[in-house]
Scaffold this motif. Structure first.
Motif, PDB file in Angstrom:
ATOM      1  N   PHE A   1       0.832  -1.211   0.000  1.00  0.00           N
ATOM      2  CA  PHE A   1       0.000   0.000   0.000  1.00  0.00           C
ATOM      3  C   PHE A   1       0.868   1.262   0.000  1.00  0.00           C
ATOM      4  O   PHE A   1       0.624   2.207  -0.753  1.00  0.00           O
ATOM      5  N   SER A   2       1.887   1.281   0.882  1.00  0.00           N
ATOM      6  CA  SER A   2       2.759   2.456   0.995  1.00  0.00           C
ATOM      7  C   SER A   2       4.068   2.061   1.668  1.00  0.00           C
ATOM      8  O   SER A   2       4.084   1.767   2.861  1.00  0.00           O
ATOM      9  N   ILE A   3       5.154   2.087   0.914  1.00  0.00           N
ATOM     10  CA  ILE A   3       6.464   1.745   1.479  1.00  0.00           C
ATOM     11  C   ILE A   3       6.868   2.764   2.548  1.00  0.00           C
ATOM     12  O   ILE A   3       7.452   2.414   3.579  1.00  0.00           O
ATOM     13  N   ALA A   4       6.531   4.032   2.322  1.00  0.00           N
ATOM     14  CA  ALA A   4       6.896   5.095   3.275  1.00  0.00           C
ATOM     15  C   ALA A   4       6.206   4.867   4.620  1.00  0.00           C
ATOM     16  O   ALA A   4       6.845   4.982   5.682  1.00  0.00           O
ATOM     17  N   GLU A   5       4.907   4.549   4.610  1.00  0.00           N
ATOM     18  CA  GLU A   5       4.181   4.303   5.852  1.00  0.00           C
ATOM     19  C   GLU A   5       4.695   3.050   6.545  1.00  0.00           C
ATOM     20  O   GLU A   5       4.791   3.003   7.780  1.00  0.00           O
ATOM     21  N   PHE A   6       5.037   2.037   5.771  1.00  0.00           N
ATOM     22  CA  PHE A   6       5.604   0.812   6.340  1.00  0.00           C
ATOM     23  C   PHE A   6       6.921   1.119   7.057  1.00  0.00           C
ATOM     24  O   PHE A   6       7.137   0.706   8.198  1.00  0.00           O
ATOM     25  N   ALA A   7       7.799   1.862   6.397  1.00  0.00           N
ATOM     26  CA  ALA A   7       9.103   2.202   6.973  1.00  0.00           C
ATOM     27  C   ALA A   7       8.954   3.061   8.231  1.00  0.00           C
ATOM     28  O   ALA A   7       9.716   2.922   9.192  1.00  0.00           O
ATOM     29  N   LEU A   8       7.971   3.950   8.222  1.00  0.00           N
ATOM     30  CA  LEU A   8       7.721   4.810   9.379  1.00  0.00           C
ATOM     31  C   LEU A   8       7.202   4.013  10.560  1.00  0.00           C
ATOM     32  O   LEU A   8       7.558   4.273  11.718  1.00  0.00           O
ATOM     33  N   LEU A   9       6.376   3.006  10.297  1.00  0.00           N
ATOM     34  CA  LEU A   9       5.687   2.275  11.353  1.00  0.00           C
ATOM     35  C   LEU A   9       6.573   1.274  12.085  1.00  0.00           C
ATOM     36  O   LEU A   9       6.459   1.116  13.309  1.00  0.00           O
ATOM     37  N   ILE A  10       7.454   0.583  11.372  1.00  0.00           N
ATOM     38  CA  ILE A  10       8.237  -0.511  11.942  1.00  0.00           C
ATOM     39  C   ILE A  10       8.999  -0.123  13.218  1.00  0.00           C
ATOM     40  O   ILE A  10       8.956  -0.841  14.223  1.00  0.00           O
ATOM     41  N   PRO A  11       9.720   1.008  13.247  1.00  0.00           N
ATOM     42  CA  PRO A  11      10.450   1.354  14.485  1.00  0.00           C
ATOM     43  C   PRO A  11       9.537   1.522  15.700  1.00  0.00           C
ATOM     44  O   PRO A  11       9.933   1.172  16.816  1.00  0.00           O
ATOM     45  N   PHE A  12       8.340   2.034  15.487  1.00  0.00           N
ATOM     46  CA  PHE A  12       7.444   2.277  16.619  1.00  0.00           C
ATOM     47  C   PHE A  12       6.780   0.982  17.102  1.00  0.00           C
ATOM     48  O   PHE A  12       6.467   0.849  18.288  1.00  0.00           O
ATOM     49  N   ILE A  13       6.577   0.031  16.204  1.00  0.00           N
ATOM     50  CA  ILE A  13       6.113  -1.296  16.638  1.00  0.00           C
ATOM     51  C   ILE A  13       7.197  -1.943  17.494  1.00  0.00           C
ATOM     52  O   ILE A  13       6.907  -2.599  18.505  1.00  0.00           O
ATOM     53  N   ALA A  14       8.463  -1.739  17.101  1.00  0.00           N
ATOM     54  CA  ALA A  14       9.583  -2.267  17.894  1.00  0.00           C
ATOM     55  C   ALA A  14       9.645  -1.601  19.270  1.00  0.00           C
ATOM     56  O   ALA A  14       9.891  -2.269  20.282  1.00  0.00           O
ATOM     57  N   ILE A  15       9.398  -0.291  19.314  1.00  0.00           N
ATOM     58  CA  ILE A  15       9.402   0.429  20.597  1.00  0.00           C
ATOM     59  C   ILE A  15       8.319  -0.127  21.520  1.00  0.00           C
ATOM     60  O   ILE A  15       8.544  -0.349  22.721  1.00  0.00           O
TER      61      ILE A  15
END
Length: 432
Positions: free
Chosen positions: A370-384
């Motif tokens: 759907f959106s590579i930019a949104e995916f890249a933005l989201l991953i670090p915060f899921i890790a947090i």
């Protein structure tokens, strides 16, 4: 079939006939009957008539509500023993039954306007439950809950009016389908704000950490495990009528980011799990938006049991230590609570092989397309979020040396709930 369907709504209300004597036992019987009835409904799906709209997707929400309803009623038996509460035990179980009945009504009815009525009824039946413990903090949380949610539900009502204005009908089975009129797009945007208040979408989610952390543990389990998914179900109905994928995904991601950051600094373990609920609900919303319907459903079902287990464990800890502070309690010495707390924490953070992991994997895969930019933005915060919850909980379990005594029934219910989330994941990994 109509009688069997309407019985989902009626059974918890009938349990209240025993208000003056034996209501807690009639509530357990009602919970068992709801489970049986929910399972038998699956045979006859879909059930679509002028009154009812139940698809396979709806059924998963129904089974979630019936399961957590039964577990919460059983857990409440020992949780309320010896507790000084603002309301009586009879009133507590009566409100719990009305709460469950309202959610079933919202899920089965074939009318968007009446779905709104069901969501509003959940607010009316739960505001007193929020203040059950009677502390000043709980009463303040109750006020915030009713003010913010009532404002949100008012916006939801406006969205329903706009849907009727645009389509001249509120019957779900006849209005479902993609429409692109300006009126319906406005309705969809307002619904995100209105129904999103109950789902936990930023910025109208500020009531959630307060209400979930101050409610009794069984009520918190129902809030996080099933009430928010029921509101999400209604929001998804509106979204299907007029999709606004960029708007919905943007608000979902912002909500997840803020929830993840908030988890890192938490000192209250019930608020910690409340912020985790915001994260998971918005991940599920992302699943619906990106077309990963199966991923969203798997996440919601597994999360319902995992989060219920987390709040049951939290309630047991609160009963033992008299505090909701994240501290070094040395829970590892107990029989059930350390396992249920650890398993439920792993479940709600999407750890493999829990069902939440499978759901999140499917959702994130769809988001990547759907959106590579949104995916890249989201991953670090899921890790947090993952690191925050599990580090806090590990500290509570493995550090400290306090002498604590747990309630076996509450510990068993907590463990069963968290194990169901694990079983869902193991089955799906084996099946897939």
């Amino acid at each position: 079939m109509d009688l069997e369907t309407i019985s989902l709504v009626l059974i918890p209300i009938i349990a209240n006939v025993f208000f003056f004597r034996g209501i807690k036992y009639s509530s357990i019987i009602a919970g068992i009957l709801e489970i049986i009835l929910s399972l038998t409904l699956f045979i006859n799906l879909p059930i679509i008539s002028s009154y009812f709209y139940i698809t396979r997707i709806t059924w998963y929400f129904i089974i979630m509500v019936s399961s957590i309803y039964l577990l919460s009623v059983v857990f409440s038996h020992n949780y309320l023993k010896g507790e000084k509460t603002k309301i009586s035990e009879r009133e507590y179980f009566a409100l719990l039954n009305f709460f469950a009945s309202s959610m079933f009504f919202t899920l089965i009815i074939n009318n968007l306007g009446l779905m709104w009525v069901g969501i509003e009824a959940t607010t009316a039946s739960t505001v007193i439950l929020v203040i059950t413990e009677g502390t000043e903090t709980a009463i303040e949380a109750g006020w915030r809950y009713i003010i913010i949610v009532s404002a949100g539900v008012t916006f939801a009502f406006i969205s329903v009016i706009l849907v009727y204005y645009g389509l001249h009908s509120l019957q779900v089975s006849s209005i479902l389908g993609t429409h692109y009129s300006l009126v319906l797009q406005l309705a969809s945007a307002i619904a995100l704000l209105g129904f999103g208040t109950k789902v936990g979408v930023f910025p109208v989610n500020t009531w959630l950490p307060d209400a979930h952390s101050e409610s009794p543990a069984p009520v918190s389990a129902l809030f996080s495990g099933v009430l928010l998914p029921v509101a999400l179900y209604v929001l998804y109905i509106v979204y299907q009528i007029s999709p606004l994928p960029m708007l919905y995904s943007a608000f979902s991601i912002v909500s997840i980011i803020i929830a993840s950051i908030s988890m890192a600094s938490q000192t209250n373990f019930k608020r910690l799990f409340a912020y985790s609920t915001i994260e998971n609900m918005n991940l599920a919303l992302l699943g619906f938006v990106t077309g990963s319907i199966i991923g969203a459903i798997i996440l919601l079902v597994a999360h319902a049991f995992g989060k219920a287990g987390a709040f049951y464990s939290s309630g047991s800890i609160f009963r033992m230590v008299g505090s909701k502070k994240i501290d070094e309690y040395g829970l590892w010495k107990l029989k059930f609570i350390p396992y249920s707390l650890l398993l439920s924490s792993l479940a709600v953070t999407g750890t493999p092989p829990f069902g939440t992991f499978v759901g999140e994997f499917l959702i994130l895969s769809a988001l990547l397309k759907f959106s590579i930019a949104e995916f890249a933005l989201l991953i670090p915060f899921i890790a947090i979020a993952f690191i925050s919850i599990n580090s806090h909980i590990s500290r509570m379990i493995f550090k400290g040396d306090k002498n604590l005594k747990e309630d076996n029934l509450m510990g068993i219910i907590s463990l069963i709930s968290s194990l169901i989330s694990l079983a869902i994941g193991l089955f799906l990994i084996w099946w897939l």
